[in-house]
Design a protein around this motif. Structure first.
Motif, short mmCIF file in Angstrom:
data_model
loop_
_atom_site.label_atom_id
_atom_site.label_comp_id
_atom_site.label_asym_id
_atom_site.label_seq_id
_atom_site.Cartn_x
_atom_site.Cartn_y
_atom_site.Cartn_z
N THR A 65 30.72 45.21 48.00
CA THR A 65 32.02 45.58 47.43
C THR A 65 32.99 44.40 47.50
OG1 THR A 65 31.67 47.89 48.02
CG2 THR A 65 33.94 47.22 47.60
N ALA A 66 33.00 43.71 48.64
CA ALA A 66 33.88 42.54 48.79
C ALA A 66 33.48 41.43 47.81
CB ALA A 66 33.82 42.03 50.22
N PHE A 67 32.17 41.22 47.62
CA PHE A 67 31.70 40.22 46.67
C PHE A 67 32.14 40.56 45.25
CE2 PHE A 67 28.45 39.28 43.45
CZ PHE A 67 28.61 37.90 43.39
N LEU A 68 31.99 41.82 44.85
CA LEU A 68 32.39 42.22 43.49
C LEU A 68 33.89 42.03 43.28
CD1 LEU A 68 30.26 45.43 42.88
CD2 LEU A 68 29.86 43.10 42.05
N ALA A 69 34.69 42.36 44.29
CA ALA A 69 36.13 42.17 44.18
C ALA A 69 36.45 40.68 44.04
CB ALA A 69 36.85 42.76 45.40
N TYR A 70 35.80 39.84 44.83
CA TYR A 70 36.00 38.39 44.74
C TYR A 70 35.60 37.87 43.36
CZ TYR A 70 35.27 33.41 45.32
OH TYR A 70 35.31 32.06 45.15
N ALA A 71 34.44 38.30 42.87
CA ALA A 71 33.96 37.84 41.56
C ALA A 71 34.90 38.27 40.45
CB ALA A 71 32.55 38.36 41.31
N ALA A 72 35.42 39.48 40.54
CA ALA A 72 36.35 39.97 39.51
C ALA A 72 37.64 39.15 39.52
CB ALA A 72 36.66 41.44 39.74
N ASP A 73 38.15 38.81 40.72
CA ASP A 73 39.36 38.00 40.82
C ASP A 73 39.12 36.57 40.32
OD1 ASP A 73 40.82 40.08 41.84
OD2 ASP A 73 40.64 39.43 43.93
N ALA A 74 37.94 36.03 40.62
CA ALA A 74 37.63 34.65 40.22
C ALA A 74 37.42 34.54 38.71
CB ALA A 74 36.38 34.18 40.96
N ALA A 75 37.03 35.63 38.07
CA ALA A 75 36.75 35.59 36.64
C ALA A 75 38.03 35.63 35.81
CB ALA A 75 35.86 36.79 36.24
N VAL A 76 39.13 35.95 36.42
CA VAL A 76 40.39 36.07 35.68
C VAL A 76 41.04 34.73 35.50
CG1 VAL A 76 42.72 37.06 35.74
CG2 VAL A 76 40.76 38.39 36.48
#
Length: 82
Positions: free
Chosen positions: A71-82
């Motif tokens: 879950t933490a990885f997905l949140a990080y990836a979503a933030d980094a993709a913006v």
């Protein structure tokens, strides 16, 4: 498309052949994988663990992550993709 279930013996099952429980992983292709057949990732979620593998090598190794780490990885990836 029906995903293939991968069955394995639970670590809570006994070793003497009795009281065995098997659980299955339901592999699903990531919605972020390309449709051209390359760069495909599949995931299988369990209550406490998320399994990740390369769909081009289903018999190959799979990574395992604690659910909260995934879950933490997905949140990080979503933030980094913006």
């Amino acid at each position: 498309m029906s995903a293939e279930l991968i069955w394995f013996k639970s670590s809570y099952s006994g070793t003497n052949g009795g009281d065995c429980v098997e659980v299955a992983l339901d592999w699903r292709k990531s919605s972020y994988s390309g449709s051209g057949g390359g760069e495909c990732v599949e995931v299988a979620a369990c209550p406490d663990t998320v399994h990740v593998r390369d769909s081009k090598d289903p018999e190959g190794p799979a990574l395992r992550f604690a659910a909260d780490a995934w879950t933490a990885f997905l949140a990080y990836a979503a933030d980094a993709a913006v």
